[in-house]
Structures are given as structure tokens and as C-alpha cells.
Enzyme design. Structure first.
Site, PDB file in Angstrom:
ATOM      1  N   HIS A  50      28.609  89.738 -46.989  1.00  0.00           N
ATOM      2  CA  HIS A  50      29.346  91.000 -46.913  1.00  0.00           C
ATOM      3  C   HIS A  50      29.928  91.388 -48.261  1.00  0.00           C
ATOM      4  O   HIS A  50      29.964  92.567 -48.617  1.00  0.00           O
ATOM      5  CB  HIS A  50      30.453  90.874 -45.868  1.00  0.00           C
ATOM      6  CG  HIS A  50      31.052  92.171 -45.455  1.00  0.00           C
ATOM      7  ND1 HIS A  50      30.393  93.053 -44.622  1.00  0.00           N
ATOM      8  CD2 HIS A  50      32.233  92.755 -45.750  1.00  0.00           C
ATOM      9  CE1 HIS A  50      31.153  94.121 -44.426  1.00  0.00           C
ATOM     10  NE2 HIS A  50      32.274  93.959 -45.100  1.00  0.00           N
ATOM     11  N   LYS A  92      30.248 107.498 -49.768  1.00  0.00           N
ATOM     12  CA  LYS A  92      29.690 106.185 -49.460  1.00  0.00           C
ATOM     13  C   LYS A  92      29.540 106.045 -47.951  1.00  0.00           C
ATOM     14  O   LYS A  92      30.252 106.684 -47.188  1.00  0.00           O
ATOM     15  CB  LYS A  92      30.609 105.075 -49.986  1.00  0.00           C
ATOM     16  CG  LYS A  92      30.047 103.658 -49.852  1.00  0.00           C
ATOM     17  CD  LYS A  92      31.053 102.639 -50.357  1.00  0.00           C
ATOM     18  CE  LYS A  92      30.495 101.222 -50.276  1.00  0.00           C
ATOM     19  NZ  LYS A  92      31.499 100.226 -50.720  1.00  0.00           N
ATOM     20  N   HIS A  96      30.581  98.718 -39.966  1.00  0.00           N
ATOM     21  CA  HIS A  96      31.595  97.908 -39.303  1.00  0.00           C
ATOM     22  C   HIS A  96      31.004  97.460 -37.972  1.00  0.00           C
ATOM     23  O   HIS A  96      31.562  97.695 -36.903  1.00  0.00           O
ATOM     24  CB  HIS A  96      32.898  98.691 -39.120  1.00  0.00           C
ATOM     25  CG  HIS A  96      34.103  97.919 -39.535  1.00  0.00           C
ATOM     26  ND1 HIS A  96      35.277  97.905 -38.834  1.00  0.00           N
ATOM     27  CD2 HIS A  96      34.310  97.099 -40.603  1.00  0.00           C
ATOM     28  CE1 HIS A  96      36.160  97.131 -39.445  1.00  0.00           C
ATOM     29  NE2 HIS A  96      35.593  96.632 -40.520  1.00  0.00           N
ATOM     30  N   ARG A 117      39.376 104.892 -47.443  1.00  0.00           N
ATOM     31  CA  ARG A 117      40.061 104.316 -48.607  1.00  0.00           C
ATOM     32  C   ARG A 117      39.116 104.154 -49.785  1.00  0.00           C
ATOM     33  O   ARG A 117      39.507 104.357 -50.937  1.00  0.00           O
ATOM     34  CB  ARG A 117      40.701 102.970 -48.246  1.00  0.00           C
ATOM     35  CG  ARG A 117      41.946 103.100 -47.386  1.00  0.00           C
ATOM     36  CD  ARG A 117      42.726 101.795 -47.332  1.00  0.00           C
ATOM     37  NE  ARG A 117      41.928 100.686 -46.838  1.00  0.00           N
ATOM     38  CZ  ARG A 117      41.666 100.447 -45.557  1.00  0.00           C
ATOM     39  NH1 ARG A 117      42.145 101.270 -44.628  1.00  0.00           N
ATOM     40  NH2 ARG A 117      40.942  99.411 -45.186  1.00  0.00           N
ATOM     41  N   ASP A 118      37.864 103.770 -49.516  1.00  0.00           N
ATOM     42  CA  ASP A 118      36.899 103.652 -50.608  1.00  0.00           C
ATOM     43  C   ASP A 118      36.787 104.957 -51.387  1.00  0.00           C
ATOM     44  O   ASP A 118      36.604 104.953 -52.607  1.00  0.00           O
ATOM     45  CB  ASP A 118      35.517 103.279 -50.054  1.00  0.00           C
ATOM     46  CG  ASP A 118      35.396 101.802 -49.728  1.00  0.00           C
ATOM     47  OD1 ASP A 118      36.153 101.004 -50.306  1.00  0.00           O
ATOM     48  OD2 ASP A 118      34.541 101.446 -48.897  1.00  0.00           O
ATOM     49  N   GLN A 241      40.413  93.909 -37.272  1.00  0.00           N
ATOM     50  CA  GLN A 241      41.624  94.514 -37.812  1.00  0.00           C
ATOM     51  C   GLN A 241      42.162  95.592 -36.875  1.00  0.00           C
ATOM     52  O   GLN A 241      41.458  96.092 -36.007  1.00  0.00           O
ATOM     53  CB  GLN A 241      41.316  95.139 -39.181  1.00  0.00           C
ATOM     54  CG  GLN A 241      40.552  94.226 -40.116  1.00  0.00           C
ATOM     55  CD  GLN A 241      39.045  94.350 -39.999  1.00  0.00           C
ATOM     56  OE1 GLN A 241      38.504  94.675 -38.947  1.00  0.00           O
ATOM     57  NE2 GLN A 241      38.353  94.075 -41.083  1.00  0.00           N
ATOM     58  N   GLY A 532      26.418 102.204 -51.433  1.00  0.00           N
ATOM     59  CA  GLY A 532      25.804 101.690 -50.219  1.00  0.00           C
ATOM     60  C   GLY A 532      26.423 100.406 -49.735  1.00  0.00           C
ATOM     61  O   GLY A 532      27.450  99.936 -50.237  1.00  0.00           O
ATOM     62  N   SER A 535      24.317  95.120 -44.369  1.00  0.00           N
ATOM     63  CA  SER A 535      24.825  94.354 -43.229  1.00  0.00           C
ATOM     64  C   SER A 535      23.693  93.494 -42.690  1.00  0.00           C
ATOM     65  O   SER A 535      22.737  94.015 -42.115  1.00  0.00           O
ATOM     66  CB  SER A 535      25.349  95.296 -42.138  1.00  0.00           C
ATOM     67  OG  SER A 535      25.731  94.566 -40.992  1.00  0.00           O
TER      68      SER A 535
END
Length: 736
Positions: A50, A92, A96, A117-118, A241, A532, A535
């Protein structure tokens, strides 16, 4: 002595941290001693798939990442593309997947929060979101629960935060029964001269913790996201989370205000691996060491260990290197927004990552080897076996093709997604021009600008399973086509590569060939990959998902008043097919859902033809020749015609060319094709333009009446098409 560092490192503990035996030996060689328990957790987090991309990095480097409009390619929090007038779009896509399967609401919600946030970490205000969702078979006992939770989680977070959802995908397949996919995309707009990066600079500068408090939620989340699932899946719920979109909104405003102040040297959001990853990435990129004191970290739970604080993935947190002379003003901004601002460390010149807790040094590791010099593997791979192309004559033609169309419109994959997108706020911020349900979403850049941005997300996993190379090409080409149907010029893309276990040569081969196909398409279509996510290990009890390399793209409209939509056709318009008539039924929706067969190669993608046809479509839109445009993809010509009829509420009378058998011409999924609703007065000009640009056209018919009438084959009323199209999802979710 820190309690967690009293733990003896055993082979079982090493395995629980997802580290292979050779990787642990590498750690011993690197640091010359046995790691502490906290250090082991840090290596586990930073060296997993990850965070490190250790299985894919070699192949990702082959992708085209530069272009005339590219300001920042892969390697930062998000990609950045110039859109003129001193502005840029920052975007981006990220997965998840594992968390959303374990805890669908929070998993999906925090996926949205993380990608937001990114984007705003780089100084951009988020303006658009999309999501690409893959679920298991509709009749699987968990599917409806997962759909409900994921959609609610996405809507709950993005709506509260205040970003419009402008597009996306939802698909179902039994191969996702044990591993759903939740790929979230966000784009923001920033000034080109006010971008912020994660590379730390300067020695002895304060490292500042920003945002919400740290808890135990998400501890080990990055490691969990790099592992296969098994029957113990429910035990992994604590690694998911918990998000708070209202705190995130405050964090956005505080960060943008802080950036305006000029206080930021470097900034990084705390995403996967939390404080560990953000600190290591900032230091490693800047060739600096980082020293942290965990006693000053704001926590919301008592007696947290160093291990827990370093690996917590609590949401709505940032890490920043600050200009020390602006500390008071910066702190005041965050306190005004009700957020924590705490100096927790400093930059150093020793290239060490050192962490102190309760007066004891609990971590002392080389920072470069944790970060950008983590292990990279050249895993063995086997070339996928290609399937042969199916001839149309070898695929059964059902007796009633009209009934076949209605069946497809009322199916899990082809029906309306209204049930999903009506749970999202698609209009917030007031700039949405095309909302979900079309080929691409479009937003104005501002209410004072003629310019607009177009967005699309695409992949056809069954194509990628049958031929990863052609499937990779097709994912890029369809995204590029969808953007082109609005009149927008495609600028750049982001990828989200979802695959199974890369330690299996056949899975690694899928990844390798999909990347090769994506790379070729991006080069020829001038559509660079600027950001990018990968996963891997999307498997449950050894069963892998369909290879799913999702491509999300961004395009630019210089004047949105010239934009067209799928729904804009008017009575009397001529329906024109751009490209050849259909013939390819291999891997088609018709073959899968009507005949229940999985056979043949997917339709090949001629990228030069794609480029020529796309440019032609954009040109005739800009020239004002057309009222509506739509790309042809899943379900072929029949589905595309039906969708135009449904969206416009107007009928079409059309005639087939008879160049192929009727079922192939209607349901063949040949690539590089579009439908145009052409203004009657512009038809001759369009034909002349096509002739001079070597573009093949077929006149299918006109917009008239209140039915889809394919001459001599079937007539279906607009109402019957709408009913078939709109009914499946509400019925599936138990709302009918």
C-alpha cells in the site's frame, strides 16, 4: 521502558506484520540489530504494498507521466495539470477496498476523506468527486448490505464536506463477492504559483501536527490493506478508520488560510500508516532526518503506546514543516477553526527517523530506506493466454432482440444508477453543468469563467480478464471518449490498479499487461498518467477479483456554452454513427447476460482510429453541428440508442446497415464509436468534414415520435425503455 518495546520479536509476530522472512533479514542487515516492536510496525507499514508499491513500481515507471500541460506527475499527494489563466487542476484516484468490505459506511467515508486531503494538501480547493464501485453478485447475501453502506458512507462524507459528486461507476460480479472495490476520485482547483509539496526543506525547522486528535482507530490499516482476506475478516474491523467530515471541512479552510499566510515549508496528510508515513515521506523526499516527540501528540485515548500513535490512521490529520517565525499566526488560525496545532518534532541533518516517547528513544531508523528506497521486486509473471475473436455468426441470435434490449436495460450492470447518485449532493458549490448519469460530469471552473472541466471514470473488467493488454487500452480509450463527448479536450488521467495477489505469476501477468496497454493508450492519445494508486491482494480464500485497472480522466472546455450532453437531441435531428457498424460480440454484455456465455476476445482497440474519431467529435461539437453526443460502449449500439432516447424523452426511428447480422450490429461492442444527434442544417457540413478527415459515418435515422423504432426489428416505447432502465436498482434495494 516503553511497554510495547518489551515484546519479543518472534516469527509469528513478523508474519502478522506482513513481512516475509527475507524482508526481515534485510531489516536486520540494515539496522545491525533486532528492531523494537514499534520499529517492526514502522517497517511493516512502510514496506507493504500500500505504501511502497514494491511489486508494481518497476512497471509503473513505464507509464507516460509528462505532457505539455503537466505541472506535477506521480510522486506527490496528487497530480497537477495546467488549465490556463494561472490556474491548475489537482486530482487523484485512490482505493479504500479492504476497509469498505469490513465496515462499509466508515470504509467508504474515510476513503473520500483521504482523497480530499490528498488534493487540498497541495493548496487546491476540492470542486468535484467521483467514485468507481464494484460489488459482488446481486444475489450474494452481503451485496445489498455493502451497497447500502458504501453509498451512504460516500454521500455522508462528501455531502457534509461540500463537494459535488459528478460521476462514477457501479458494477456487479460474483468475483467481487469477497472483495468489493471502492475507488474514490477528487479534483480541486489551485493557483499555479501557489502549490504546496511534501518535500521537507531546512534543518532544525519545527514539525507540526495539525487537525484532529489521534486515537486507536485504523492501527495497522495499511498492512491490512496489503493482505488477502480469509475467514477471520470480522476480526479486522478495528483497523477501519472513523471519519468526521465537519472536522475535515475545518481542516480544509485552516490549511488554505495557513498556505495564504505563507507559513508552509512542506505539508503531508496523514493517510495510510498515519504519522509514520507522513513524517518519513517528508524527510526522505527532502534528504533530511525527522525527530518526533510523541509526548506532544494530541491523543483522544489514554495510555496509547508509541506503536499505536505511530501507526494510528485516525482521520482529519496533517503534518507540516513550518516557518518558525510564523508559528504564532499559524497556531491562531488552527485554534480559530477548533483544531489542534502542536509542535511535535523537528527536521535534522542526519537522515535518521528518531522517535521519543516518555523520555525514551523508541525508534532510530534510516529514513531513506524506510521511504523512497524501500524494497522493489521484479516478480515473476506469466503472459496471459489470449482468447480468439468470436465471429458474429458463431454467437446465437435470440428471437426477439427488442426483449433482449429490455432485459439488458433492466439488468444489474446496465440499469440506471439514479438510486445511487440521488444520495449524493451533485449541485453543491453551484458550478455543476452535467451531473451523474451522463458520459462525463462537467463543472464550471467558476461562475465568472467560460471554462469548464469534464470528468470520467472507466474500466471494463471482463475485457481485462480476457485480455489485460486490450482491456488496459480500452479503459483509457473509453475514459478519453467520454470526456470527448462533452466537447472537452482530454488533458490527463489518474489510475487505480486493482488486482489480486502479485505473488501468483498469472496475477502479476495481468498487472504487467494491463499497465502496458494503459501506457500505449496514454502515449498515443496524449493522455498522461499524473497520479494514481495500486491495490493488490484483492483476494479472499485464494479467489481473486477481476483485474480492474480503473482510469479517471480530466478534460478542459474552453467555452462551456458550446458543450453538449447525451440528452440534448431535438426532433428532426439526424442520428449519425461515427465509426464502423458493430460486429464484435466476444465478452459483450449481450453474450454474458442474454446467452450466459463467457467467450471470445474483447473488441480490439485501434488507438489511431480512437484519436481521429475523438478529435472529429470534439471539432463538430465546437463547430455547433450537433445537439447531443454519446459514446458507444457496454451493450453496443442498441444500449447507446436507448440511453439517448431515455435521457431526452424523445423517440428515434433508425435503420440498420445490414453489414453485420442484426444481433451483432445492435449489441456488438466495437470500440472508437460515437452517436451524434446532428442539426438538420448542419448535416452536409458534417459529412464534408468527415470526408476530409477520413472519418467513417453511417446515417442511422432521425429523432421523431415517442419510441425507439429499429426498422423491421423492434419498436419500443420511450416509456417502456424508461421503466426497464429505472426499475432494477430500487427493486434490488427493496424500495419497490
Amino acid at each position: 521502558m516503553n511497554p510495547c518495546n518489551n515484546i519479543t520479536i518472534t516469527p509469528e509476530i513478523i508474519a502478522q506484520h506482513g513481512l516475509k522472512e527475507d524482508e526481515y533479514q534485510r531489516i536486520l542487515t540494515l539496522i545491525g540489530r533486532e528492531p523494537t516492536f514499534t520499529e517492526l510496525g514502522i517497517f511493516s507499514a512502510m514496506w507493504n504494498e500500500h505504501c511502497s508499491y514494491k511489486s508494481s513500481k518497476k512497471w509503473l515507471k513505464t507509464l507516460p507521466t509528462e505532457g505539455k500541460c503537466v505541472i506535477q506527475g506521480p510522486g506527490e499527494n496528487a497530480g497537477v495539470v495546467d488549465i490556463g489563466e494561472g490556474q491548475c487542476v489537482v486530482f487523484k484516484m485512490e482505493s479504500h477496498n479492504h476497509p469498505s468490505y469490513i465496515e462499509p459506511y466508515q470504509g467508504a467515508a474515510t476513503g473520500v476523506g483521504g482523497i480530499l486531503r490528498d488534493v487540498f494538501t497541495m493548496g487546491a480547493r476540492p470542486v468535484a468527486a467521483m467514485n468507481a464501485l464494484r460489488f459482488g453478485a446481486p444475489d450474494h447475501p452481503r451485496t445489498r448490505h455493502l451497497v447500502s453502506g458504501v453509498v451512504s458512507g460516500i454521500g455522508g462524507y462528501s455531502n457534509s464536506f461540500g463537494v459535488p459528486t459528478v460521476g462514477g461507476e457501479v458494477n456487479f460480479d460474483k468475483r467481487y463477492n469477497g472483495n468489493i472495490l471502492v475507488n474514490a476520485f477528487v479534483a480541486g482547483i489551485a493557483k499555479t504559483d501557489a502549490l504546496f509539496y511534501s518535500k521537507a526543506q531546512g534543518i532544525g525547522l519545527p514539525v507540526v501536527y495539525l487537525g484532529a486528535k489521534t486515537g486507536r482507530d485504523g492501527v495497522g490499516g495499511a498492512t491490512m490493506a496489503s493482505a488477502e482476506f480469509d475467514d477471520s475478516i470480522s476480526e479486522k474491523r478495528p483497523t477501519v478508520q472513523v471519519g468526521d467530515p465537519f472536522t475535515e471541512k475545518c481542516l480544509l479552510e485552516a490549511c488554505l488560510e495557513l498556505m495564504e499566510l505563507g507559513a508552509v515549508v512542506a505539508i503531508q496528510d496523514m493517510g495510510a500508516a498515519g504519522l509514520t508515513s507522513s513524517a518519513v515521506e517528508m524527510g526522505a523526499k527532502g534528504n533530511l532526518g525527522i525527530q518526533l516527540n510523541l509526548d506532544t501528540v494530541p491523543v483522544r485515548e489514554e495510555n496509547m503506546t508509541a506503536y499505536e500513535m505511530m501507526l494510528s490512521e485516525s482521520q482529519e490529520r496533517m503534518l507540516m514543516v513550518l516557518k518558525p517565525e510564523l508559528e504564532k499566526q499559524a497556531a491562531a488560525i488552527f485554534h480559530k477553526w477548533g483544531l489542534h496545532f502542536s509542535i511535535i518534532g523537528k527536521t535534522t541533518d542526519d537522515l535518521r527517523f528518531r522517535v521519543f516517547h516518555q523520555g525514551e528513544e523508541v525508534v532510530n531508523l534510516p529514513i531513506k530506506e524506510l521511504g523512497d528506497e524501500a524494497p522493489v521486486y521484479d516478480r515473476p509473471w506469466s503472459e496471459p493466454v489470449k482468447k480468439t475473436l468470436l465471429k458474429a455468426e458463431d454467437v446465437k441470435k435470440v428471437e426477439n432482440l427488442g426483449d433482449a434490449l429490455l432485459t439488458l436495460l433492466n439488468s444489474a450492470d446496465q440499469s440506471s444508477r439514479r438510486w445511487v447518485y440521488e444520495q449524493y449532493d451533485t449541485l453543491i458549490q453551484g458550478n455543476s453543468l452535467i451531473c451523474p448519469g451522463s458520459d462525463a460530469g462537467v463543472i464550471r471552473i467558476s461562475n465568472k469563467s467560460k471554462r469548464a472541466l469534464a470528468f470520467s471514470s472507466d474500466v471494463t473488467p471482463r475485457y481485462c480478464e480476457a485480455d489485460p493488454y486490450e482491456g488496459g487500452k480500452q479503459a483509457v480509450a473509453e475514459c478519453w471518449r467520454n470526456i470527448s463527448t462533452t466537447g472537452a479536450t482530454p488533458l490527463a488521467a489518474t489510475d487505480n490498479l486493482n488486482f489480486g495477489n502479485p505473488e501468483k505469476p498469472e496475477i502479476m501477468g495481468q498487472l504487467v499487461f494491463a499497465i502496458k496497454g494503459i501506457g500505449e493508450a496514454c502515449r498515443i492519445l496524449d493522455f498522461p498518467i499524473v497520479s494514481g494508486n495500486v491495490s493488490l491482494y484483492n483476494e479472499t480464500n485464494g479467489g481473486a477479483i477481476l483485474p480492474t485497472p480503473t482510469i479517471a480522466g480530466v478534460g478542459l472546455l474552453s467555452d462551456w456554452s458550446k458543450m453538449v450532453t447525451i440528452s440534448g437531441m431535438q426532433n428532426g435531428d439526424h442520428i449519425i454513427l461515427v465509426g464502423d457498424c458493430g460486429s464484435h460480440l466476444g465478452q459483450s454484455i449481450y453474450a454474458r447476460d442474454i446467452l450466459n456465455i463467457d467467450a471470445g476476445a474483447p473488441p480490439p482497440v485501434d488507438l489511431q482510429l480512437e484519436k481521429r474519431h475523438g478529435q472529429f467529435v470534439r471539432d463538430v461539437i465546437h463547430n455547433g453541428f450537433v445537439h447531443a453526443a454519446h459514446d458507444i460502449s457496454d451493450g453496443g449500439l442498441a444500449i447507446a440508442l436507448a440511453e439517448m432516447v431515455i435521457k431526452a424523452g424523445k423517440g428515434i426511428k433508425a435503420k440498420l446497415s445490414n453489414k453485420s447480422p442484426h444481433h451483432a450490429e445492435l449489441f456488438g461492442e466495437d470500440q472508437g464509436r460515437y452517436l451524434l444527434a446532428v442539426k438538420p442544417e448542419a448535416l452536409n457540413n458534417l459529412k464534408e468534414y468527415a470526408q476530409t478527415h477520413a472519418v467513417s459515418l453511417t446515417e442511422l435515422g432521425q429523432v421523431e415520435g415517442d419510441s425507439l423504432n429499429i426498422d423491421g426489428i423492434f419498436t419500443l416505447s420511450v416509456e417502456s425503455l424508461i421503466q426497464a432502465y429505472e426499475n432494477w436498482f430500487p427493486k434490488f434495494m427493496g424500495e419497490e
